[in-house]
Design an enzyme around this catalytic site. Structure first.
Site, PDB file in Angstrom:
ATOM      1  CD1 TRP A  99      -1.797  -2.367   1.839  1.00  0.00           C
ATOM      2  CD2 TRP A  99      -2.878  -1.501   0.073  1.00  0.00           C
ATOM      3  NE1 TRP A  99      -2.708  -3.294   1.394  1.00  0.00           N
ATOM      4  CE2 TRP A  99      -3.381  -2.791   0.321  1.00  0.00           C
ATOM      5  CE3 TRP A  99      -3.401  -0.762  -0.991  1.00  0.00           C
ATOM      6  CZ2 TRP A  99      -4.396  -3.358  -0.458  1.00  0.00           C
ATOM      7  CZ3 TRP A  99      -4.406  -1.328  -1.765  1.00  0.00           C
ATOM      8  CH2 TRP A  99      -4.895  -2.607  -1.498  1.00  0.00           C
ATOM      9  CG  ASP A 168      -3.174   4.010   4.277  1.00  0.00           C
ATOM     10  OD1 ASP A 168      -4.204   3.852   4.957  1.00  0.00           O
ATOM     11  OD2 ASP A 168      -2.926   3.338   3.254  1.00  0.00           O
ATOM     12  CE  LYS A 192      -8.016  -2.618   5.207  1.00  0.00           C
ATOM     13  NZ  LYS A 192      -7.856  -3.964   4.676  1.00  0.00           N
TER      14      LYS A 192
END
Lengths: 356, 356
Positions: A99, A168, A192
């Site tokens: 990511w 992030d 999540k």
């Protein structure tokens, strides 16, 4: 059979939250229709939005000089929006996995992407020590990924940086105490720890939204969201409502201090089972970088891994397969995973080891 | 009391759809968890996505040379994505209201915006006759808004254009038969006729996705969605699931032919009540442009309008206030509004007129 869902995301939500949402699904607050059938400009949804904002501010300790907004497109859209709005020349990036790399790739269209540190050479098995980071004096910001879902690593602390630190936090948002004031911006895909997929929570320091160049489209400007309280256009009302319920739940159980303790205890159960297995279970992650959210581990062979995952599924523990890029087993134990689920998994690990 | 929700969007969904979604909210298809707790890469969600795509293709008659994708950000994000991907120099726009104007405003950053026709001078009271349109030979596309939620106008037919015709159908998608092959692209925010807010349905002719310039960010390229079946990143899984249920329902009731007939009948009830009121109720919309989705009308005074809306609310008919920019009354009667709701509103109109 009760099912425990170890998926990395979209992930399980707290049972009490799901039950409450189900109960009021067709008749929210006795209004005769569901919350997402209400106008986003009506009193019912405005109250939901206000409460959700306040919950996040209270529970996470968000200072007054930060705005809280909800933006569609998940973290992947943020990978583009951040440089589009905030990059003025160059920015520093720390590469700790897939990511992080994607965020760097998108930023390249908007300026110079500088690699401040990376754990790529050792297959992303740790978070690079802050003392090794090469930060530049003229960076617009420093971008990091606080938890790496695929590789199972997590920052245990955060550095103080001169340029605004942008994190992030898709896979560990609101899972532990953080000092929001240490960051210029925190963002997280919701699916999540917060709610259903379809939006990113963005917490941004107010002065940063002023940077955006004039030619950036309306829907891609942070100011469009901060100036209109996320209501410039129709926001994802159901997702915001669910984040409201999840943050209600976080408040009820005792906030960040309580959830942090629970998450530490759950992760310890699993890492202890791995460490006590005489190498039968092993994790490639260095000890000081172990994630409390995604516990990745291997068994002696891929055949045994497949057998273990199959047996877990048969026993009501689903979503344990490691990411397709790395294989192995991954237990995602976000806020909503009850200790009971982790204990059941640890029991299976111990029984499996004895019998295989 | 049963509530009829006349909101312009987010709007009501079919009662049977809401009840089914509620029933399986915590336990989708006996999997032990809700559909949006499932991984977007798992079998449960893939089946939902496949079914939803097929439903839309079947019910709406989408030819094989068109892709069906779901993109976050609603129609407002499409206002930017369309020129970003498809504008090569200039495009023609027809201005029929607020949303058309917003689409034009966003496009200006990417090329020359040419006004082909407009009803602005007469306060957007009609759809400009096709014979008056000034289309240019070198336009990349022609952009229209098929139904104008605020002004209550709707295209009854569509023109054949040389450049690809792109239609924002946010407020009348799948409400009637259209020949998809007449369009280069159809798009619609979901929150009126399809499902909860938080995504746009995009139906795009395959050859158009090739046009995108190289520097457009990944999440803003149509090809990212078409090449990955909307699964490049985590899509809004709950929204897609709800569109799946809504399109199941459309199939059950007889598809586009049946819903078109129902929508025509519902709208006729209201317009007949207006026309038969000797001017007590009046609509500014020209007869040939009347929307079947949003019926806007006025009463003799603003005081009477406020009284009427209040009385409707007390009788379980909510969301009837006209858009803040135009005032008056607006009854949004999308696919999911049952005839019973419209009949109840017509009864109130007649009683109100007699007594006020």
């Amino acid at each position: 059979m009760k099912v425990f869902n170890f998926n990395a995301g979209p992930a399980m939500l707290p049972a009490s939250v799901m039950e409450r949402a189900q109960k009021e699904f067709c008749n929210y607050n006795n209004t005769g229709c569901g919350i997402f059938e209400h106008s986003h400009r009506g009193a019912a949804f405005q109250a939901v939005l206000d409460k959700t904002n306040q919950n996040i501010r209270d529970v996470y300790g968000v200072p007054e000089n930060y705005d809280i907004v909800y933006i569609q497109g998940g973290a992947s859209m943020q990978f583009a929006m951040i440089p589009m709005n905030l990059m003025q020349g160059a920015a520093d990036f720390v590469d700790t996995g897939t990511w992080s790399s994607k965020a760097m790739k998108e930023a390249k269209a908007f300026g110079e992407v500088r690699l401040a540190a990376s754990s790529k050479e050792t297959k992303y098995d740790h978070i690079p020590d802050f003392s090794e980071w090469k930060l530049s004096d003229d960076a617009s910001y420093v971008h990091i990924t606080s938890n790496n879902t695929i590789y199972g690593t997590q920052y245990r602390t955060f550095p103080k940086t001169k340029a605004p630190l942008i994190a992030d936090m898709s896979s560990d948002i609101m899972s532990r105490r953080v000092n929001v004031a240490d960051f210029g911006m925190i963002y997280a895909g919701a699916q999540k720890n917060l709610g259903p997929s379809g939006l990113a929570l963005v917490i941004i320091r107010k002065d940063l939204v002023e940077r955006t160049p004039a030619n950036v489209p309306t829907m891609l400007r942070y100011s469009t969201y901060t100036e209109n309280d996320s209501l410039y256009n129709t926001p994802p009302t159901f997702g915001i409502y669910m984040i409201g319920l999840v943050t209600d739940w976080l408040k009820e159980i005792g906030g960040m201090e309580a959830i942090e303790k629970m998450n530490e205890e759950k992760a310890a159960l699993l890492y202890n089972a791995i460490d006590a297995s005489n190498g039968y279970f092993s994790t490639p992650v260095k000890k000081d970088s172990r994630s409390l959210m995604n516990v990745v581990f291997r068994l002696p062979t891929e055949e045994l891994e497949a057998k273990f995952i199959k047996m877990a599924t048969e026993n009501g523990m689903i979503g344990l397969k490691g990411h397709r890029s790395v294989g192995g087993v991954r237990a995602s134990i976000y806020n909503a995973m009850p200790r009971e689920g982790v204990e059941k998994l640890v029991d299976l690990m111990e029984n499996f080891r004895k019998n295989n």
